[in-house]
Design a protein around this motif. Structure first.
Motif, PDB file in Angstrom:
ATOM      1  N   ILE A   9       0.786  -1.271   0.057  1.00 49.01           N
ATOM      2  CA  ILE A   9      -0.061   0.090  -0.149  1.00 49.01           C
ATOM      3  C   ILE A   9       0.750   1.312   0.143  1.00 49.01           C
ATOM      4  O   ILE A   9       0.409   2.035  -0.683  1.00 49.01           O
ATOM      5  CB  ILE A   9      -1.156   0.090   1.080  1.00 49.01           C
ATOM      6  N   GLN A 187      -8.008   6.754  -6.261  1.00 44.19           N
ATOM      7  CA  GLN A 187      -8.272   5.677  -5.453  1.00 44.19           C
ATOM      8  C   GLN A 187      -7.388   5.010  -4.432  1.00 44.19           C
ATOM      9  O   GLN A 187      -7.576   4.659  -3.416  1.00 44.19           O
ATOM     10  CB  GLN A 187      -8.860   4.608  -6.520  1.00 44.19           C
ATOM     11  N   GLY A 190      -7.044   6.333  -1.325  1.00 42.99           N
ATOM     12  CA  GLY A 190      -8.155   6.304  -0.360  1.00 42.99           C
ATOM     13  C   GLY A 190      -9.131   6.929  -0.710  1.00 42.99           C
ATOM     14  O   GLY A 190     -10.243   6.865  -0.005  1.00 42.99           O
ATOM     15  N   THR A 192     -12.688   7.383  -2.148  1.00 48.57           N
ATOM     16  CA  THR A 192     -13.714   6.562  -2.764  1.00 48.57           C
ATOM     17  C   THR A 192     -14.351   7.550  -3.850  1.00 48.57           C
ATOM     18  O   THR A 192     -14.937   6.881  -4.974  1.00 48.57           O
ATOM     19  CB  THR A 192     -14.851   6.004  -1.953  1.00 48.57           C
TER      20      THR A 192
ATOM     21  N   MET B 179      -5.807  -7.439  -2.644  1.00 49.41           N
ATOM     22  CA  MET B 179      -6.339  -6.327  -1.908  1.00 49.41           C
ATOM     23  C   MET B 179      -7.866  -6.289  -1.756  1.00 49.41           C
ATOM     24  O   MET B 179      -8.360  -5.534  -0.832  1.00 49.41           O
ATOM     25  CB  MET B 179      -5.832  -4.917  -2.608  1.00 49.41           C
ATOM     26  N   LEU B 234     -14.654  -1.776  -4.910  1.00 51.49           N
ATOM     27  CA  LEU B 234     -13.658  -1.298  -4.762  1.00 51.49           C
ATOM     28  C   LEU B 234     -13.370  -0.386  -3.569  1.00 51.49           C
ATOM     29  O   LEU B 234     -12.263  -0.087  -3.084  1.00 51.49           O
ATOM     30  CB  LEU B 234     -12.983  -0.441  -6.061  1.00 51.49           C
ATOM     31  N   ASP B 235     -14.439   0.194  -3.060  1.00 51.19           N
ATOM     32  CA  ASP B 235     -14.203   1.384  -1.956  1.00 51.19           C
ATOM     33  C   ASP B 235     -13.799   0.783  -0.690  1.00 51.19           C
ATOM     34  O   ASP B 235     -13.169   1.289   0.106  1.00 51.19           O
ATOM     35  CB  ASP B 235     -15.731   1.640  -1.516  1.00 51.19           C
ATOM     36  N   ILE B 237     -10.856  -1.501  -0.838  1.00 51.94           N
ATOM     37  CA  ILE B 237      -9.825  -1.171  -1.069  1.00 51.94           C
ATOM     38  C   ILE B 237      -9.232   0.145  -0.611  1.00 51.94           C
ATOM     39  O   ILE B 237      -8.289   0.504   0.223  1.00 51.94           O
ATOM     40  CB  ILE B 237      -9.183  -1.554  -2.300  1.00 51.94           C
ATOM     41  N   ALA B 238     -10.288   1.240  -1.024  1.00 51.96           N
ATOM     42  CA  ALA B 238      -9.811   2.738  -0.660  1.00 51.96           C
ATOM     43  C   ALA B 238      -9.711   2.911   0.748  1.00 51.96           C
ATOM     44  O   ALA B 238      -8.878   3.595   1.457  1.00 51.96           O
ATOM     45  CB  ALA B 238     -10.799   3.586  -1.324  1.00 51.96           C
ATOM     46  N   ARG B 239     -10.729   2.106   1.392  1.00 48.74           N
ATOM     47  CA  ARG B 239     -10.952   2.330   3.012  1.00 48.74           C
ATOM     48  C   ARG B 239      -9.595   1.627   3.547  1.00 48.74           C
ATOM     49  O   ARG B 239      -9.111   2.284   4.584  1.00 48.74           O
ATOM     50  CB  ARG B 239     -12.432   1.629   3.492  1.00 48.74           C
ATOM     51  N   MET B 240      -9.402   0.522   3.097  1.00 50.41           N
ATOM     52  CA  MET B 240      -7.976  -0.175   3.701  1.00 50.41           C
ATOM     53  C   MET B 240      -6.852   0.722   3.651  1.00 50.41           C
ATOM     54  O   MET B 240      -5.888   0.824   4.496  1.00 50.41           O
ATOM     55  CB  MET B 240      -7.691  -1.286   3.074  1.00 50.41           C
ATOM     56  N   ASN B 241      -6.708   1.274   2.439  1.00 51.83           N
ATOM     57  CA  ASN B 241      -5.550   2.247   2.074  1.00 51.83           C
ATOM     58  C   ASN B 241      -5.553   3.485   3.220  1.00 51.83           C
ATOM     59  O   ASN B 241      -4.571   3.814   3.694  1.00 51.83           O
ATOM     60  CB  ASN B 241      -5.738   2.748   0.776  1.00 51.83           C
TER      61      ASN B 241
END
Lengths: 225, 251
Positions: A9, A187, A190, A192, B179, B234-235, B237-241
């Motif tokens: 990441i 994206q 992070g 959305t 991911m 995919l949101d 993955i964004a949250r995990m990031n």
């Protein structure tokens, strides 16, 4: 920090941050270049400022070089790691069913852009560095040209149809790279929002208008010559 | 519609250390109402009756909830249909005379054990690295409703928890990235108050384990989301990031 950059990441975030920086650079580069179409005098003034301002030359330029090199090196590192993670190749893989061509071929559009940047450096950057840092000529003028030399140099470069052709092809690859890269960077950070309509529209507009604008500038000077 | 005759190209591999290859088989009289796995059963019955080794493939509940069935069918995880597992894929998606290519999930972190069966224990180890909350369940657990949770957070957590860990995301990804799976597992806790206590350690440990297992790096192609049988967004993955960046700032 090294631990962060060694994580999957962390690399994604670094890739996105360098992408944001490069996209901002591209925007200002376009804004200055388009001046050459409307006003050679203004283009010369701004070019001289950008080329001689110590803050830009000694602070921002090194950051830019680092950003470009970093984005390319990290891109290749990620590609190699991802290929290693793949294992045996599928006999049949229908990538078009679930993703765009642009998203699956960032490495190839990236390689095309790298080839362009090498050409672009040979065309403009190396002569510029040579004039200023090797010959120590910071005047921005040259023999036989009234006022600053920048507009004259630009027009001269775009006289060759081969060079103009190479530039046009490179900008098409740049557009393809941006069509995935713009929203992908959001994206990765992070957001959305990267997947929301407005940002996707802005991304599409940026990815098409900027490269198309650069193509216009190159063709304008070629046919205007 | 009349029943179908099909040609199958199937990956056969004796064991983990053997070299595998694609082998052609013919199946006849396949009903359009059969599930894909029932078609595989017909093939295996045929193979057993003729004294050949049947094709090994994973399956368990056969109602789309256990996450065991896999198969990369005609170049897509769980075949050409959307929002389904292979056991829910109907043969009516195919036509008489079709050739169907059937392969195992491909990823360095998912080694083939036999034929179409891959080892997905890497997912298990990622879960063990942090995909849980430490709650005392000694008999005096508090009532769930005593913690107020917004409807939106509850819904999104439930959507993330719908992941069945089948591995279609990894199989579909050009980078063999995990991911979407890890993003879903991190998200289902990140959205709820019960998950906050261990949030920092959870995301760091799960991502570290994911990298250790040799999964690739996500490049946001979105293939995973399209092929996911449970519609994991995919949101996640964004949250995990975001969770990962937050955790690293906290140290």
């Amino acid at each position: 920090m090294s631990g962060f950059l060694n994580s999957s990441i962390g690399r994604k975030v670094a890739m996105a941050l360098s992408a944001f920086f490069l996209m901002f650079f591209l925007l200002q580069h376009f804004a200055i270049n388009i001046l050459s179409v409307f006003s050679p005098e203004l283009f010369n003034e701004v070019s001289h400022f950008m080329g001689t301002n110590p803050l830009i030359q000694f602070a921002l330029q090194p950051v830019l070089i680092f950003g470009v090199v970093f984005h390319f090196v990290m891109g290749f590192v990620l590609e190699i790691r991802n290929r290693k993670a793949n294992g045996v190749k599928y006999a049949q893989n229908n990538g078009a069913a679930n993703s765009t061509w642009m998203s699956r071929n960032m490495i190839w559009s990236g390689v095309a852009i790298l080839a362009f940047i090498i050409l672009h450096f040979i065309d403009f950057w190396f002569p510029e560095i040579n004039t200023k840092f090797v010959n120590g000529d910071w005047s921005g003028t040259m023999e036989g040209v009234e006022g600053y030399r920048y507009y004259e140099e630009l027009v001269h470069k775009f006289a060759s149809p081969i060079r103009v052709g190479a530039y046009v092809i490179a900008f098409v690859f740049l557009a393809l790279h941006l069509l995935h890269g713009f929203t992908s960077a959001f994206q990765s950070m992070g957001g959305t929002a990267g997947r929301k309509k407005t940002l996707q529209t802005i991304g599409k507009a940026y990815s098409i208008i900027i490269p198309l604008g650069f193509i216009f500038i190159a063709l304008y000077h070629f046919f205007n010559h | 519609m009349d029943n179908m005759n099909l040609t199958l190209k199937i990956w056969r591999q004796k064991d983990q250390s053997s070299k595998g290859q694609m082998v052609d088989y013919k199946v006849t009289d396949i009903s359009e109402h059969m599930s894909f796995l029932e078609m595989m059963d017909v093939l295996n019955e045929q193979l057993v009756n003729s004294g050949e080794e049947p094709v090994a493939f994973d399956h368990d509940c056969r109602e789309g909830i256990c996450g065991m069935c896999s198969l990369y069918i005609n170049g897509e995880a769980h075949g050409p249909d959307r929002g389904i597992t292979t056991c829910q894929l109907h043969m009516r998606m195919f036509n008489d005379g079709d050739t169907i290519t059937i392969e195992p999930w491909r990823a360095a972190a998912f080694p083939v054990i036999k034929d179409l069966v891959v080892d997905r224990m890497a997912f298990e180890r990622i879960q063990q690295a942090g995909g849980y909350i430490s709650v005392n369940t000694s008999g005096n657990t508090q009532d769930a409703n005593s913690l107020p949770i917004s409807k939106i957070a509850a819904d999104e957590a439930m959507d993330a928890a719908a992941c069945i860990g089948c591995g279609a995301c990894v199989a579909s990804c050009k980078n063999s990235s995990a991911m979407l799976f890890v993003g879903a597992k991190v998200s289902q806790y990140a959205l709820l108050p019960q998950g906050q206590v261990e949030a920092t350690e959870r995301v760091k440990n799960m991502v570290a384990q994911m990298d250790l297992e040799g999964f690739g790096n996500c490049t946001n192609t979105g293939a995973c989301e399209v092929e996911c049988p449970k519609g994991i967004s995919l949101d996640n993955i964004a949250r995990m990031n975001r969770e990962f960046m937050k955790a690293n700032v906290k140290g």
